[in-house]
Design a protein around this motif. Structure first.
Motif, mmCIF file in Angstrom:
data_model
loop_
_atom_site.group_PDB
_atom_site.id
_atom_site.type_symbol
_atom_site.label_atom_id
_atom_site.label_comp_id
_atom_site.label_asym_id
_atom_site.label_seq_id
_atom_site.Cartn_x
_atom_site.Cartn_y
_atom_site.Cartn_z
ATOM 1 N N TYR A 94 0.843 -1.192 0.000
ATOM 2 C CA TYR A 94 0.000 0.000 0.000
ATOM 3 C C TYR A 94 0.883 1.249 0.000
ATOM 4 O O TYR A 94 2.028 1.223 0.473
ATOM 5 C CB TYR A 94 -0.912 0.001 1.223
ATOM 6 N N PRO A 95 0.388 2.343 -0.565
ATOM 7 C CA PRO A 95 1.183 3.582 -0.615
ATOM 8 C C PRO A 95 1.268 4.249 0.752
ATOM 9 O O PRO A 95 0.276 4.295 1.488
ATOM 10 C CB PRO A 95 0.417 4.456 -1.616
ATOM 11 N N ILE A 96 2.461 4.750 1.088
ATOM 12 C CA ILE A 96 2.627 5.479 2.350
ATOM 13 C C ILE A 96 3.056 6.927 2.109
ATOM 14 O O ILE A 96 3.053 7.740 3.035
ATOM 15 C CB ILE A 96 3.654 4.800 3.267
ATOM 16 N N LYS A 97 3.418 7.232 0.865
ATOM 17 C CA LYS A 97 3.833 8.600 0.577
ATOM 18 C C LYS A 97 3.554 8.909 -0.887
ATOM 19 O O LYS A 97 3.830 8.102 -1.771
ATOM 20 C CB LYS A 97 5.330 8.787 0.869
ATOM 21 N N SER A 98 2.986 10.091 -1.125
ATOM 22 C CA SER A 98 2.730 10.535 -2.492
ATOM 23 C C SER A 98 2.823 12.052 -2.502
ATOM 24 O O SER A 98 1.995 12.736 -1.891
ATOM 25 C CB SER A 98 1.352 10.079 -2.968
ATOM 26 N N THR A 123 -7.360 2.848 8.442
ATOM 27 C CA THR A 123 -5.974 2.906 7.986
ATOM 28 C C THR A 123 -5.596 1.538 7.433
ATOM 29 O O THR A 123 -6.275 0.532 7.726
ATOM 30 C CB THR A 123 -5.038 3.254 9.146
ATOM 31 N N PRO A 124 -4.527 1.446 6.640
ATOM 32 C CA PRO A 124 -4.120 0.129 6.130
ATOM 33 C C PRO A 124 -3.912 -0.898 7.240
ATOM 34 O O PRO A 124 -4.343 -2.055 7.102
ATOM 35 C CB PRO A 124 -2.819 0.447 5.388
ATOM 36 N N GLU A 125 -3.267 -0.487 8.340
ATOM 37 C CA GLU A 125 -3.026 -1.426 9.435
ATOM 38 C C GLU A 125 -4.345 -1.904 10.055
ATOM 39 O O GLU A 125 -4.536 -3.109 10.307
ATOM 40 C CB GLU A 125 -2.158 -0.767 10.513
#
Length: 299
Positions: A65-69, A94-96
């Motif tokens: 999954y993306p964590i920074k963009s 959240t993803p978690e």
């Protein structure tokens, strides 16, 4: 299963960065998407009533999954990955949290199914007249075994292309819910990073593309299998190829547009899922002008 026992391990930090060239096209259509990813891994194996002699459920999740963009709405990107990998139910987490809740739901559903199956089996044992007359010995043995209501699922996703404001990722789900039958599906998604939306076939192609692609699918399948006719493909286990149509299940990369037709769509389950690459040269005349895909072709 307690929350703090859920195995969540971040194992990879992937920076997919590309250097743009000095041409005018590549200045306006940079290869560098500036998106960074992490991975969550879950491996949960839970026995019924915590007894290793009992059936079990075994869940394996590998969630990228993306964590920074730096150029896009990160929450929107994460939502697309969560929704299309884990399901819309987990959109707001959240993803978690989404992965943890998915794991807990899998366990709850398994325990409920196992209880129902066990109760039904006890009813059959108490009332043998209810056992279907056409139940063969193989299925009867399966029903008596612990394996018949042990569940196993593997859920993975991976980024396959991340350039020129296009991000393609694939989700692979395989599961076995007792017995010998196992199921496997591939789902593909392409994100337009300029809009934050998934790219559809109507975004790419001009009207009438479906008939043209139908012919390309059949031709490519015959070429892949070394045969000359649709009848030959049918002899190999394919079916309905003369009516095969675009199924929205595609990926985009620098080579072209790859369609995947899952088992049971146009082929027997014994065959691998057909994967058909349609090169940009083959569909150049079908592409809409001034889209991310048409500009990718021009590079």
């Amino acid at each position: 299963m307690k929350t703090n026992r859920t195995t969540l391990a971040v194992i990879a930090l992937l920076s997919i960065l590309f250097v743009s060239c000095n041409t005018d096209i590549k200045k306006t259509l940079s290869k560098d998407n500036h998106v960074t990813f992490d991975t969550l891994i879950v491996h949960n194996k839970q026995y019924l009533n915590n007894d290793t002699a009992n059936p079990f459920c075994d869940l394996n999740v590998h969630f990228v999954y993306p964590i920074k963009s730096t150029k896009n709405d990160l929450s929107r990107l994460q939502q697309l990955f969560i929704r299309n990998t884990l399901g819309q139910t987990y959109d707001d987490f959240t993803p978690e949290e989404a992965v943890e809740r998915y794991s807990k739901a899998f366990l709850r559903n398994y325990e409920a199914d196992a209880r129902i199956f066990k109760d039904e089996l006890l009813d059959l044992e108490s009332h043998p007249n209810l056992i279907p007359q056409n139940l063969d010995m193989l299925h009867e043995d399966e029903m008596q075994s612990n394996d018949f209501y042990s569940y196993q699922e593997t859920l993975t996703n991976k980024v396959l292309f991340n350039e020129s404001n296009i991000l393609s990722f694939q989700v692979h789900r395989s599961n076995n819910k007792g017995g010998s039958a196992a199921y496997s599906t591939f789902s593909n998604y392409v994100i337009n990073l300029q809009t934050g939306n998934l790219i559809t076939e109507n975004d790419i192609f001009t009207p009438g593309y479906d008939v043209a692609l139908q012919q390309l699918f059949a031709a490519n399948l015959m070429l892949q299998n070394g045969v000359n006719t649709i009848s030959d493909l049918e002899d190999l286990g394919y079916f309905g190829i003369d009516e095969i149509m675009p199924n929205r299940n595609f990926l985009i990369d620098a080579n072209g547009i790859t369609y995947i037709f899952n088992k049971g769509e146009y082929s027997a389950y014994l065959l691998d899922a057909p994967e058909i690459l349609i090169t940009f040269e083959e569909v150049r005349m079908l592409l809409k002008k001034n889209t991310l895909v048409s500009k990718l072709v021009e590079q």
